[in-house]
Design an enzyme around this catalytic site. Structure first.
Site, PDB file in Angstrom:
ATOM      1  N   ASP A 187       0.900  -1.150   0.000  1.00  0.00           N
ATOM      2  CA  ASP A 187       0.000   0.000   0.000  1.00  0.00           C
ATOM      3  C   ASP A 187       0.934   1.195   0.000  1.00  0.00           C
ATOM      4  O   ASP A 187       1.530   1.522   1.030  1.00  0.00           O
ATOM      5  CB  ASP A 187      -0.885   0.005   1.243  1.00  0.00           C
ATOM      6  N   HIS A 188       1.107   1.812  -1.142  1.00  0.00           N
ATOM      7  CA  HIS A 188       2.214   2.770  -1.243  1.00  0.00           C
ATOM      8  C   HIS A 188       2.042   3.981  -0.326  1.00  0.00           C
ATOM      9  O   HIS A 188       3.001   4.661  -0.008  1.00  0.00           O
ATOM     10  CB  HIS A 188       2.465   3.194  -2.702  1.00  0.00           C
ATOM     11  N   HIS A 192      -5.797   2.819   0.969  1.00  0.00           N
ATOM     12  CA  HIS A 192      -5.073   3.994   1.472  1.00  0.00           C
ATOM     13  C   HIS A 192      -5.796   4.717   2.613  1.00  0.00           C
ATOM     14  O   HIS A 192      -5.203   5.013   3.646  1.00  0.00           O
ATOM     15  CB  HIS A 192      -4.812   4.988   0.339  1.00  0.00           C
TER      16      HIS A 192
END
Ligand code: BG6
Length: 495
Positions: A181-182, A244
């Protein structure tokens, strides 16, 4: 450790993610001396390319997308001799034998057992077949040295996420699986934990007794761009909220971990997801709002509505905006609403968390003094502005007693000169180091899906009749204002 020789095998080597994010991140890690002395990056894909072609392509990409700007000739030469390309057919066992041979050759050359990282920068349809073939070729047998990185989307819903987890669990240990999950790699997002848990003044007030509500807003000016084929089957809830925004919520709401070990941190985060109130169909109606953008004017140009975008169904029911009110049913947060919103083609690009504190119990100042009275707010700006500000009331200088709201600010620009690394630098480094703190564990992903499933199924089963319901360059549908106004609040304007 940092110095263990490492082989990256990037599926989707000629793709967009490698071009924009992975290759620039690896190059910057190299520049900052974070890569081991011995490393090799093997890009792979269907297109036939020579090593030289591949290097040229990545050089162009890095020149265009790297935060450090155009590559320096000498540095690039040093870096690029470790870049290779292998054409592949992901269905063919020969492809994997070839990877095996290359890894063996490196091991012989380096006289050690290299860490091997398989990076799935491909469409999720291919995750299962690639993982299975890696296993069949015997490339995943050593849990100490082999790792797999899975890009989003992780599943399309709860059921498919579970299936994927099961399939992966049949091949790898959980400690080999790095679900990206950047957002978790972003500098300012990592700082949320530092800010909460390295300061003693926050914990006493970080609860329902002092906090009135929380807003998490991730707005984008960009539309769906060229990603219609993926996005039209996803929508804002799957694309942003499931991952996010819920992760940001977990960071705000989690209990203090005992230490900073990967599982301790992830346990405290998953506790939050488990404590979150489940939606009944009625709750969905009351607490979740969807939107889809129509055409509008942005920066002097007319932009298309979502249904006119390439590869999007002319009659699409996909939401490009979502706002949801959540509750966390535990001692710390009982009764405190968390309002989340995200959308494309909105007026401003900004990711911001705002904590609104309760009002003072009694106002001692005359009304005239406190005309612009505002409750205390803590504003955590994740991007593009990177700052944390605490809004307090103060006396305006002068002979009369007038209060106004002022900011106590920590901002990165004013405090640090060094450029912050990109999220993918942090995350790629962590996969090399074997640190899973900033990656999604299987149960976290499932808990997040479970939470949003009632909303997803309601929205899928009931077509929205009023799409498009917001125009490009607006703040989203009116119903999003109504959602929060019903509770006596409004979305804060962004810094
Ligand atoms: C991705 C989504 O995960 O995050 C995109 O698929 C979105 O739709 C992007 O635009 C936003 O990321 P960032 O880092 O630009 O805020």
């Amino acid at each position: 450790t940092k110095n263990n020789p490492t082989v990256f095998i990037i599926f989707g080597g000629t793709g967009d993610l490698n071009a924009r994010k992975l290759a620039p991140a690896l190059y910057n890690l190299f520049l900052d001396n974070w890569l081991p002395k011995q490393f090799s990056i093997i890009g792979t894909g269907r297109t036939k390319l020579s090593d030289e072609d591949f290097r040229k392509k990545l050089l162009d990409d890095i020149n265009q997308f790297s935060r450090s700007g155009k590559a320096d000739k000498k540095k690039w030469d040093e870096f690029s001799k470790n870049l290779f390309y292998q054409v592949s057919d992901i269905n063919d066992s020969e492809t994997y034998k070839e990877f095996g041979k290359r890894v063996e050759a490196h091991n012989t050359e380096w006289k050690t057992k290299a860490t091997v990282i398989y990076y799935m920068a491909v469409s999720p349809n291919f995750f299962p077949i690639i993982a299975t073939n890696i296993s069949k070729a015997g490339l995943a047998v050593d849990p100490e040295t082999t790792r797999i990185v899975i890009e989003k989307p992780f599943g399309h819903d709860l059921e498919t996420a579970k299936e994927l987890n099961q399939l992966l669990a049949g091949i790898f240990n959980e400690k080999q699986i790095y679900r990206i999950d950047h957002y978790l790699g972003k500098e300012t997002v990592q700082n949320i934990m530092a800010f909460r848990f390295a300061n003693s003044i926050l914990e006493p007030i970080w609860n329902r007794n002092y906090i009135e509500h929380v807003q998490i807003s991730v707005t984008e000016q960009l539309g769906v761009e060229e990603r219609g084929d993926y996005y039209d089957g996803a929508g804002a809830l799957r694309d942003m909220i499931q991952n996010h925004l819920l992760q940001l919520l977990c960071l705000v709401a989690m209990e203090t971990p005992v230490n900073f070990s990967a599982d301790e941190v992830r346990n405290r985060k998953v506790d939050v997801l488990h404590a979150m109130r489940k939606f009944s169909p009625d709750d969905v109606r009351m607490s979740a709002v969807r939107g889809q953008y129509g055409k509008g004017w942005m920066e002097g140009k007319e932009v298309a509505g979502y249904r006119e975008e390439p590869k999007v169904d002319k009659d699409s029911n996909t939401e490009t905006f979502a706002a949801v009110k959540f509750f966390v049913d535990n001692w710390r947060w009982q009764g405190i609403p968390f309002y989340l919103r995200t959308g494309k083609r909105l007026h401003q690009t900004a990711s911001v968390i705002t904590i609104q504190f309760k009002d003072v119990p009694h106002k001692v100042f005359p009304t005239e003094a406190a005309e612009s009275w505002q409750q205390n707010r803590l504003i955590i700006s994740i991007q593009p502005e990177m700052s944390i500000r605490l809004q307090v009331q103060a006396k305006r200088p002068g002979l009369d007693m007038i209060l106004n709201t002022v900011d106590m600010v920590f901002d990165y620009k004013g405090t640090y000169t060094a450029q912050a690394p990109e999220a993918y630098e942090t995350l790629l480094l962590d996969t090399m180091l074997g640190d899973q703190t900033l990656f999604m564990r299987g149960d976290q992903v499932e808990a997040a899906w479970e939470l949003i499933m009632p909303i997803l199924s309601t929205w899928t089963n009931k077509k929205s009749l009023n799409f498009p319901n917001y125009s490009a360059n607006s703040w989203g549908p009116e119903s999003a204002e109504a959602l929060i106004a019903r509770d006596g609040f409004n979305w804060f304007s962004l810094p």
